[in-house]
Scaffold this motif. Sequence first.
Motif, PDB file in Angstrom:
ATOM      1  N   UNK A 325       0.827  -1.205   0.000  1.00  0.00           N
ATOM      2  CA  UNK A 325       0.000   0.000   0.000  1.00  0.00           C
ATOM      3  C   UNK A 325       0.865   1.259   0.000  1.00  0.00           C
ATOM      4  N   UNK A 326       1.952   1.228   0.782  1.00  0.00           N
ATOM      5  CA  UNK A 326       2.872   2.368   0.788  1.00  0.00           C
ATOM      6  C   UNK A 326       3.464   2.570  -0.605  1.00  0.00           C
ATOM      7  N   UNK A 327       3.888   1.482  -1.219  1.00  0.00           N
ATOM      8  CA  UNK A 327       4.451   1.541  -2.570  1.00  0.00           C
ATOM      9  C   UNK A 327       3.447   2.147  -3.551  1.00  0.00           C
ATOM     10  N   UNK A 328       2.207   1.705  -3.481  1.00  0.00           N
ATOM     11  CA  UNK A 328       1.174   2.207  -4.382  1.00  0.00           C
ATOM     12  C   UNK A 328       0.974   3.712  -4.206  1.00  0.00           C
ATOM     13  N   UNK A 329       0.972   4.166  -2.959  1.00  0.00           N
ATOM     14  CA  UNK A 329       0.770   5.592  -2.700  1.00  0.00           C
ATOM     15  C   UNK A 329       1.972   6.420  -3.160  1.00  0.00           C
ATOM     16  N   UNK A 335       5.446   9.136  -9.900  1.00  0.00           N
ATOM     17  CA  UNK A 335       5.560   7.969 -10.797  1.00  0.00           C
ATOM     18  C   UNK A 335       6.987   7.618 -11.187  1.00  0.00           C
ATOM     19  N   UNK A 336       7.876   8.615 -11.239  1.00  0.00           N
ATOM     20  CA  UNK A 336       9.259   8.342 -11.650  1.00  0.00           C
ATOM     21  C   UNK A 336      10.149   7.899 -10.492  1.00  0.00           C
ATOM     22  N   UNK A 337       9.597   7.869  -9.262  1.00  0.00           N
ATOM     23  CA  UNK A 337      10.390   7.492  -8.091  1.00  0.00           C
ATOM     24  C   UNK A 337      10.828   6.028  -8.194  1.00  0.00           C
ATOM     25  N   UNK A 338      12.096   5.778  -7.933  1.00  0.00           N
ATOM     26  CA  UNK A 338      12.628   4.413  -7.909  1.00  0.00           C
ATOM     27  C   UNK A 338      12.387   3.846  -6.510  1.00  0.00           C
ATOM     28  N   UNK A 339      11.620   2.743  -6.416  1.00  0.00           N
ATOM     29  CA  UNK A 339      11.287   2.148  -5.123  1.00  0.00           C
ATOM     30  C   UNK A 339      11.911   0.761  -5.016  1.00  0.00           C
ATOM     31  N   UNK A 340      12.654   0.552  -3.952  1.00  0.00           N
ATOM     32  CA  UNK A 340      13.270  -0.744  -3.650  1.00  0.00           C
ATOM     33  C   UNK A 340      12.556  -1.337  -2.439  1.00  0.00           C
ATOM     34  N   UNK A 341      12.014  -2.537  -2.573  1.00  0.00           N
ATOM     35  CA  UNK A 341      11.346  -3.218  -1.474  1.00  0.00           C
ATOM     36  C   UNK A 341      12.336  -4.174  -0.817  1.00  0.00           C
ATOM     37  N   UNK A 358       5.049  -1.427  -9.336  1.00  0.00           N
ATOM     38  CA  UNK A 358       6.040  -0.417  -9.693  1.00  0.00           C
ATOM     39  C   UNK A 358       7.353  -0.501  -8.969  1.00  0.00           C
ATOM     40  N   UNK A 359       7.569  -1.527  -8.132  1.00  0.00           N
ATOM     41  CA  UNK A 359       8.867  -1.661  -7.458  1.00  0.00           C
ATOM     42  C   UNK A 359       9.953  -1.948  -8.485  1.00  0.00           C
ATOM     43  N   UNK A 360      11.062  -1.239  -8.374  1.00  0.00           N
ATOM     44  CA  UNK A 360      12.171  -1.442  -9.309  1.00  0.00           C
ATOM     45  C   UNK A 360      12.998  -2.660  -8.949  1.00  0.00           C
ATOM     46  N   UNK A 361      13.004  -3.052  -7.664  1.00  0.00           N
ATOM     47  CA  UNK A 361      13.794  -4.199  -7.231  1.00  0.00           C
ATOM     48  C   UNK A 361      13.240  -4.712  -5.917  1.00  0.00           C
ATOM     49  N   UNK A 372      23.314  -4.849  -0.992  1.00  0.00           N
ATOM     50  CA  UNK A 372      22.432  -3.683  -0.964  1.00  0.00           C
ATOM     51  C   UNK A 372      22.892  -2.640  -1.976  1.00  0.00           C
ATOM     52  N   UNK A 373      24.183  -2.354  -2.000  1.00  0.00           N
ATOM     53  CA  UNK A 373      24.703  -1.360  -2.939  1.00  0.00           C
ATOM     54  C   UNK A 373      24.439  -1.776  -4.376  1.00  0.00           C
ATOM     55  N   UNK A 374      24.679  -3.060  -4.686  1.00  0.00           N
ATOM     56  CA  UNK A 374      24.452  -3.546  -6.054  1.00  0.00           C
ATOM     57  C   UNK A 374      22.979  -3.449  -6.426  1.00  0.00           C
ATOM     58  N   UNK A 375      22.108  -3.750  -5.469  1.00  0.00           N
ATOM     59  CA  UNK A 375      20.662  -3.706  -5.738  1.00  0.00           C
ATOM     60  C   UNK A 375      20.213  -2.270  -6.000  1.00  0.00           C
ATOM     61  N   UNK A 376      20.717  -1.331  -5.240  1.00  0.00           N
ATOM     62  CA  UNK A 376      20.378   0.079  -5.472  1.00  0.00           C
ATOM     63  C   UNK A 376      20.854   0.516  -6.844  1.00  0.00           C
ATOM     64  N   UNK A 377      22.083   0.155  -7.204  1.00  0.00           N
ATOM     65  CA  UNK A 377      22.623   0.557  -8.490  1.00  0.00           C
ATOM     66  C   UNK A 377      21.821  -0.051  -9.651  1.00  0.00           C
ATOM     67  N   UNK A 378      21.446  -1.350  -9.514  1.00  0.00           N
ATOM     68  CA  UNK A 378      20.670  -1.983 -10.574  1.00  0.00           C
ATOM     69  C   UNK A 378      19.281  -1.359 -10.690  1.00  0.00           C
ATOM     70  N   UNK A 379      18.670  -1.061  -9.529  1.00  0.00           N
ATOM     71  CA  UNK A 379      17.337  -0.463  -9.550  1.00  0.00           C
ATOM     72  C   UNK A 379      17.349   0.903 -10.221  1.00  0.00           C
ATOM     73  N   UNK A 380      18.339   1.737  -9.877  1.00  0.00           N
ATOM     74  CA  UNK A 380      18.422   3.068 -10.479  1.00  0.00           C
ATOM     75  C   UNK A 380      18.740   2.992 -11.962  1.00  0.00           C
ATOM     76  N   UNK A 381      19.609   2.037 -12.331  1.00  0.00           N
ATOM     77  CA  UNK A 381      19.954   1.889 -13.750  1.00  0.00           C
ATOM     78  C   UNK A 381      18.733   1.432 -14.570  1.00  0.00           C
ATOM     79  N   UNK A 382      17.938   0.535 -13.981  1.00  0.00           N
ATOM     80  CA  UNK A 382      16.745   0.043 -14.669  1.00  0.00           C
ATOM     81  C   UNK A 382      15.684   1.110 -14.783  1.00  0.00           C
ATOM     82  N   UNK A 383      15.631   1.985 -13.731  1.00  0.00           N
ATOM     83  CA  UNK A 383      14.619   3.041 -13.736  1.00  0.00           C
ATOM     84  C   UNK A 383      14.939   4.146 -14.725  1.00  0.00           C
TER      85      UNK A 383
END
Length: 383
Positions: A325-329, A335-341, A358-361, A372-383
């Motif tokens: 629900x937080x992610x949806x809000x 809409x362009x926000x990169x969200x990592x769960x 809409x979660x990027x990762x 964690x660092x790799x996941x953030x980098x992949x999420x931002x690169x994908x977004x």
Amino acid sequence: RPATVRDVSVRLRAQDERTKSLEAMANARTFEALGLVAGIAHDLRNALSIINAFAGGLLSELPVGEHRDDAQHIRTAASRAEALVRRLVDFAKPTDKADEAYDAFDAVREAGALCKPALGPRFSLRVEVPDGVSAPLVGDRGKLVLSLVNLIFNARDAMPTGGTIAVVARRNGKRGVVRVKDSGHGMGPDVLRRAFEPFFTTKPPGIGTGLGLSLVRTCVRAHGGDVRLESEAQQGTTVTLWLPLDTPTEAPATPSVLIDRPRGQALVVDDDDVMCLLLRTLLERQGFSVTTTTRPEEAVSLLQQLSNPTLAVCDLVLPGMSGADVLRQLKAKAPSLCVLVASGFVDEEDAERVRALGAAAVLSKPFSTKEFEDCVNRALAAG
């Protein structure tokens, strides 16, 4: 000679109803266990993520010496605890997760390490795995470990006065061979013939379900192998697993990215204060300005106060409001926000659901600093 015809349909229907009833009871117990395990696993993984990540931070900063060794011991212990939590979750909730490449001999070692403390002084467990030899396998590592644990405890139960259990692993060409042998009372021909039948057990009511060997064979055949059972009354039992080996293809490592510029603002939503502190520390090291909250209902208002929000890290299990629900809000407002769960209890179905929102990762706790660092980098690169 006159023929005899006997109608056995009533008996077969009764057997079928009994099987369905037993399966329903087993499923009910599984769901009850799942509810308990889900809460425990979430809390444990939060704690282990904190321990693991801060120990990793100490390792990156401490010089070689006694205190660095202490930090490494902490990290190793946290990794072992995470393995136990993962086994517990896999047992309570088997999943149809994608196959993974792993070393079958490592699974044998892990099963032995899990069982030794629980066997007691009357039993001797000998685990023989060749040094310097690997047994690459593709399948579900967790289920193979649990199958071996099951066989070891079956061997224990066959020796009420104590005895020796030998687990011997070898390579035989392109096959891995694992034998679990006991010196117990063994099986007669009638029992041996039915040993793999679901729900067949010689144990007293309430002690065994009769599913052990059946599930072991199912697991091994899912790996493309098979099981052989050898036993004689008063002569012990040997269970042999034949596993076709494979050559795993290693995925290319994600290169580390050196951050030398600000990366915008990040919002962290997690109900654990220390987890918030950990995520703040990790994100600030990556160049983010970080805002944290333990109250999911504040997430949207805090996001709107940020001038340059680029990333949000959100737990999936939160009080009062789900992470979904937080992610949806958040995505509705930005809409362009990169969200990592990041969650301590997330299966593939959960992951697909939040990605669809809409979660990027999606990252499972506990995680290392590098993960964690790799996941953030992949999420931002994908977004």
